[in-house]
Enzyme design. Structure first.
Site, mmCIF file in Angstrom:
data_model
loop_
_atom_site.group_PDB
_atom_site.id
_atom_site.type_symbol
_atom_site.label_atom_id
_atom_site.label_comp_id
_atom_site.label_asym_id
_atom_site.label_seq_id
_atom_site.Cartn_x
_atom_site.Cartn_y
_atom_site.Cartn_z
ATOM 1 N N ASN A 213 6.932 -30.634 -4.783
ATOM 2 C CA ASN A 213 6.658 -28.620 -5.310
ATOM 3 C C ASN A 213 7.038 -27.573 -6.355
ATOM 4 O O ASN A 213 7.408 -29.317 -7.198
ATOM 5 C CB ASN A 213 7.444 -27.940 -4.199
ATOM 6 C CG ASN A 213 9.142 -27.631 -4.168
ATOM 7 O OD1 ASN A 213 9.772 -27.343 -4.809
ATOM 8 N ND2 ASN A 213 9.499 -28.166 -3.070
ATOM 9 N N ASP A 282 10.672 -29.619 3.384
ATOM 10 C CA ASP A 282 11.008 -29.686 4.968
ATOM 11 C C ASP A 282 11.386 -30.785 5.322
ATOM 12 O O ASP A 282 11.293 -31.080 5.892
ATOM 13 C CB ASP A 282 10.458 -28.202 5.495
ATOM 14 C CG ASP A 282 10.921 -27.294 4.542
ATOM 15 O OD1 ASP A 282 11.943 -26.294 4.999
ATOM 16 O OD2 ASP A 282 9.490 -26.349 4.748
ATOM 17 N N LYS A 292 2.817 -49.952 -2.517
ATOM 18 C CA LYS A 292 1.377 -49.091 -3.266
ATOM 19 C C LYS A 292 0.891 -48.963 -2.084
ATOM 20 O O LYS A 292 -0.019 -50.134 -2.144
ATOM 21 C CB LYS A 292 0.610 -50.062 -4.445
ATOM 22 C CG LYS A 292 0.396 -47.841 -5.393
ATOM 23 C CD LYS A 292 -0.464 -48.479 -6.317
ATOM 24 C CE LYS A 292 -1.726 -47.822 -6.842
ATOM 25 N NZ LYS A 292 -2.668 -47.763 -7.192
ATOM 26 N N PRO A 310 17.009 -32.256 6.620
ATOM 27 C CA PRO A 310 18.300 -32.022 7.088
ATOM 28 C C PRO A 310 18.269 -31.067 6.330
ATOM 29 O O PRO A 310 17.508 -31.025 5.406
ATOM 30 C CB PRO A 310 19.515 -32.819 6.128
ATOM 31 C CG PRO A 310 19.436 -33.776 5.534
ATOM 32 C CD PRO A 310 17.351 -34.515 5.548
ATOM 33 N N ASP A 311 18.382 -30.073 6.645
ATOM 34 C CA ASP A 311 18.731 -28.545 6.207
ATOM 35 C C ASP A 311 20.119 -28.577 6.041
ATOM 36 O O ASP A 311 21.209 -28.254 6.649
ATOM 37 C CB ASP A 311 18.764 -27.376 7.445
ATOM 38 C CG ASP A 311 18.302 -26.195 6.640
ATOM 39 O OD1 ASP A 311 19.222 -25.464 5.416
ATOM 40 O OD2 ASP A 311 17.323 -25.524 6.896
ATOM 41 N N ILE A 312 19.865 -28.592 4.737
ATOM 42 C CA ILE A 312 21.458 -28.971 3.771
ATOM 43 C C ILE A 312 22.275 -27.266 3.713
ATOM 44 O O ILE A 312 23.751 -28.072 3.981
ATOM 45 C CB ILE A 312 21.099 -29.273 2.495
ATOM 46 C CG1 ILE A 312 20.447 -30.550 2.106
ATOM 47 C CG2 ILE A 312 22.775 -28.971 1.632
ATOM 48 C CD1 ILE A 312 20.122 -30.165 0.355
ATOM 49 N N PHE A 332 18.702 -19.171 -0.943
ATOM 50 C CA PHE A 332 18.169 -18.345 -1.847
ATOM 51 C C PHE A 332 16.410 -18.386 -0.725
ATOM 52 O O PHE A 332 16.619 -19.058 -0.047
ATOM 53 C CB PHE A 332 17.222 -18.899 -3.087
ATOM 54 C CG PHE A 332 18.191 -18.569 -4.339
ATOM 55 C CD1 PHE A 332 18.963 -18.824 -4.948
ATOM 56 C CD2 PHE A 332 17.057 -18.421 -5.205
ATOM 57 C CE1 PHE A 332 20.183 -18.329 -5.763
ATOM 58 C CE2 PHE A 332 17.828 -17.592 -5.975
ATOM 59 C CZ PHE A 332 19.098 -17.495 -6.290
ATOM 60 N N LYS A 346 15.746 -15.219 7.743
ATOM 61 C CA LYS A 346 16.726 -16.539 6.712
ATOM 62 C C LYS A 346 17.486 -15.911 7.101
ATOM 63 O O LYS A 346 18.469 -17.428 7.660
ATOM 64 C CB LYS A 346 15.609 -16.655 5.456
ATOM 65 C CG LYS A 346 15.889 -18.308 5.888
ATOM 66 C CD LYS A 346 14.966 -18.839 4.391
ATOM 67 C CE LYS A 346 13.454 -18.883 4.905
ATOM 68 N NZ LYS A 346 12.624 -19.375 3.471
ATOM 69 N N LYS A 350 20.014 -19.178 8.763
ATOM 70 C CA LYS A 350 21.261 -20.168 7.944
ATOM 71 C C LYS A 350 22.412 -19.756 8.454
ATOM 72 O O LYS A 350 23.745 -20.531 7.550
ATOM 73 C CB LYS A 350 21.108 -19.976 6.661
ATOM 74 C CG LYS A 350 19.053 -20.566 6.167
ATOM 75 C CD LYS A 350 18.649 -21.501 5.866
ATOM 76 C CE LYS A 350 17.299 -21.541 5.329
ATOM 77 N NZ LYS A 350 17.117 -22.918 5.259
HETATM 78 N N1 CTP Z 1 17.364 -25.835 2.214
HETATM 79 C C1 CTP Z 1 18.446 -26.459 2.130
HETATM 80 N N2 CTP Z 1 17.942 -27.767 3.084
HETATM 81 C C2 CTP Z 1 16.881 -27.382 3.628
HETATM 82 C C3 CTP Z 1 15.413 -26.706 3.460
HETATM 83 C C4 CTP Z 1 16.270 -25.510 2.298
HETATM 84 O O1 CTP Z 1 19.557 -26.498 2.015
HETATM 85 N N3 CTP Z 1 15.667 -28.729 3.757
HETATM 86 C C5 CTP Z 1 18.393 -24.036 1.583
HETATM 87 C C6 CTP Z 1 17.033 -23.944 0.110
HETATM 88 O O2 CTP Z 1 17.797 -24.593 -0.498
HETATM 89 C C7 CTP Z 1 17.554 -22.442 0.273
HETATM 90 C C8 CTP Z 1 17.752 -21.665 1.815
HETATM 91 O O3 CTP Z 1 17.708 -22.862 2.211
HETATM 92 O O4 CTP Z 1 18.282 -21.698 0.000
HETATM 93 C C9 CTP Z 1 15.307 -21.153 2.242
HETATM 94 O O5 CTP Z 1 15.085 -22.330 1.849
HETATM 95 P P1 CTP Z 1 13.434 -22.166 1.822
HETATM 96 O O6 CTP Z 1 12.542 -23.477 1.985
HETATM 97 O O7 CTP Z 1 12.868 -20.707 1.329
HETATM 98 O O8 CTP Z 1 13.694 -22.169 4.074
HETATM 99 P P2 CTP Z 1 12.838 -22.748 4.869
HETATM 100 O O9 CTP Z 1 14.294 -22.768 5.526
HETATM 101 O O10 CTP Z 1 12.440 -24.151 4.499
HETATM 102 O O11 CTP Z 1 12.152 -21.393 5.360
HETATM 103 P P3 CTP Z 1 10.851 -21.879 5.712
HETATM 104 O O12 CTP Z 1 9.826 -22.986 4.603
HETATM 105 O O13 CTP Z 1 10.253 -22.088 6.837
HETATM 106 O O14 CTP Z 1 10.077 -20.408 4.576
#
Ligand code: CTP
Length: 403
Positions: A213, A282, A292, A310-312, A332, A346, A350
């Site tokens: 991204n 995500d 390749k 994983p959502d860190i 953030f 959010k 979170k």
């Molecule tokens: N984050 C994380 N790990 C992930 C996704 C997000 O640690 N896999 C953290 C980001 O570093 C940020 C926060 O979660 O601090 C929100 O990230 P964002 O991408 O805006 O939120 P998402 O949970 O991915 O929600 P969405 O994309 O549906 O808005």
């Protein structure tokens, strides 16, 4: 941005080839809004003339403790009382030895001895041949002056004027500038260990392609820098970005979300503050190809299946230390619309006490940004400003929450 607006810096030069870099440092200090009073030893005058330093600083250079220009004839008192900081660059081996002994037989060491130690930091930028640098006498003297309250900066490694290669080069002017700014910053995060994630992640499709991204990592790097300036021990876990590591910050480079998660989980046990600025992907391709992927000429496109990363942040926020209040977690949110509503939702999803919202397309890659801080009590806006300014404001806010 004028980092040193209103500050008065005494720039002391002792003898060394690196005096040529002191000329550039003087210019950079002035560009950042400082007034600069140059003081030179006799040896420094062998390497660069007072005329050059006077022209660059816009002030006559001092070189003698008997300078009759001062009405009270005490330049060592007046110069050191007027200063917000004293920077010795270059600081020769001989000058370190003089400081270690508390010598006072020429103006520069005399004014260092006379400085009000509690309010005027003394920064030393050593510069010398590698053998002189590693000599036990020099190292002993450096330890002594550090114990006596001086801030001994590091040295660079590389080619030396003498033709040898090794440690002992003076830091570059922009590095010295960063150290000076840090030394003048209130230490609101002293004793804290801060872990920051920054940048995008890269999720491989095959060995040459992937999904990423537009996050530049600038906000996370600015936060890491501001946290270090505020006295914290800082580690930055960075996705693939080409940004210079802030001075004094430990950096761990990762590529994918899974690697970032592993790095964070290995480091977070020591942290007291975790700030997740990274734009973590995500999803990742479910089974990246080891070779390749080739076009086969049929016009068919490859079918990509994804799995969720994983959502860190959410995982760290659920950890026992975070739940017990031993680790402050800050998230953030990069949104494209309805910022406050999305950021508020959010924050709850979170499970973090503070969530910082911004408009993604308006910030990615930019040097400035606008933030909204959302917590249990509502929201507060930080108006558009350079990311460096916002980072400092956010660090002050975080520090206030830790008190
Ligand atoms: N984050 C994380 N790990 C992930 C996704 C997000 O640690 N896999 C953290 C980001 O570093 C940020 C926060 O979660 O601090 C929100 O990230 P964002 O991408 O805006 O939120 P998402 O949970 O991915 O929600 P969405 O994309 O549906 O808005």
């Amino acid at each position: 941005m004028n980092e040193l607006a209103g500050k008065h810096i005494v720039l002391g030069l002792s003898g060394g080839v690196a005096c040529y870099k002191a000329a550039d440092l003087c210019r950079q200090l002035i560009k950042e809004g400082a007034t600069v009073q140059v003081v030179m030893t006799e040896a420094a005058g062998q390497f660069i003339t007072p005329v050059t330093m006077q022209a660059l600083s816009g002030r006559p250079v001092y070189g003698s403790q008997w300078d009759a220009r001062e009405p009270n004839n005490m330049p060592h008192i007046n110069l050191s009382r007027d200063a917000d900081a004293i920077v010795i660059a270059p600081c020769s081996a001989d000058f370190v030895a003089r400081l270690a002994q508390g010598r006072a037989d020429e103006l520069l060491s005399l004014l260092c001895l006379a400085r009000p130690a509690a309010s005027v930091p003394l920064l030393l930028a050593p510069a010398m041949n590698r053998e002189m640098w590693s000599h036990p006498a020099t190292q002993r003297n450096l330890q002594q002056v550090a114990r006596d309250g001086a801030l001994v900066l590091g040295v660079g490694h590389g080619d030396q004027a003498c033709g040898e290669t090794g440690d002992g080069r003076m830091l570059e002017p922009h590095e010295l500038l960063d150290e000076l700014v840090a030394s003048l910053t209130p230490k609101v995060l002293a004793g804290h260990t801060v872990l920051v994630t920054a940048g995008p992640t890269f999720e491989a499709i095959d060995p040459v392609r992937g999904i990423t991204n537009l996050s530049s990592g600038k906000m996370g790097f600015a936060l890491a820098r501001a946290a270090r300036e505020a006295g914290a021990d800082v580690t930055l876990v960075a996705g693939p970005v080409h940004l210079e590591t802030p001075r004094g910050v430990r950096r761990v480079d990762v590529r994918s979300a899974v690697e970032m998660a592993e790095a964070v989980h290995a480091l977070v046990a020591d942290a007291t503050i975790f700030v997740a600025t990274a734009a973590v992907a995500d999803w990742r391709p479910a089974s990246p190809s080891t070779q390749k992927i080739k076009k086969d000429g049929s016009g068919n496109t490859p079918a990509l299946a994804f799995v969720e990363n994983p959502d860190i942040l959410a995982a760290v926020a659920q950890s026992p230390r975070a739940q017990a209040g031993e680790l402050l977690c800050v998230g953030f949110a990069a949104e494209s619309h309805d910022l406050i509503a999305h950021a508020t939702a959010k924050r709850q999803r979170k499970g973090v006490p503070l969530l910082v919202g911004n408009i993604g397309p308006a910030t990615f890659g930019q040097d400035d940004n606008a933030l909204v801080l959302v917590d249990a009590n509502g929201h507060r806006e930080l108006p558009r400003a350079p990311k460096r300014v916002l980072a400092r404001q956010l660090i002050e806010d975080i520090a206030a929450r830790c008190r």
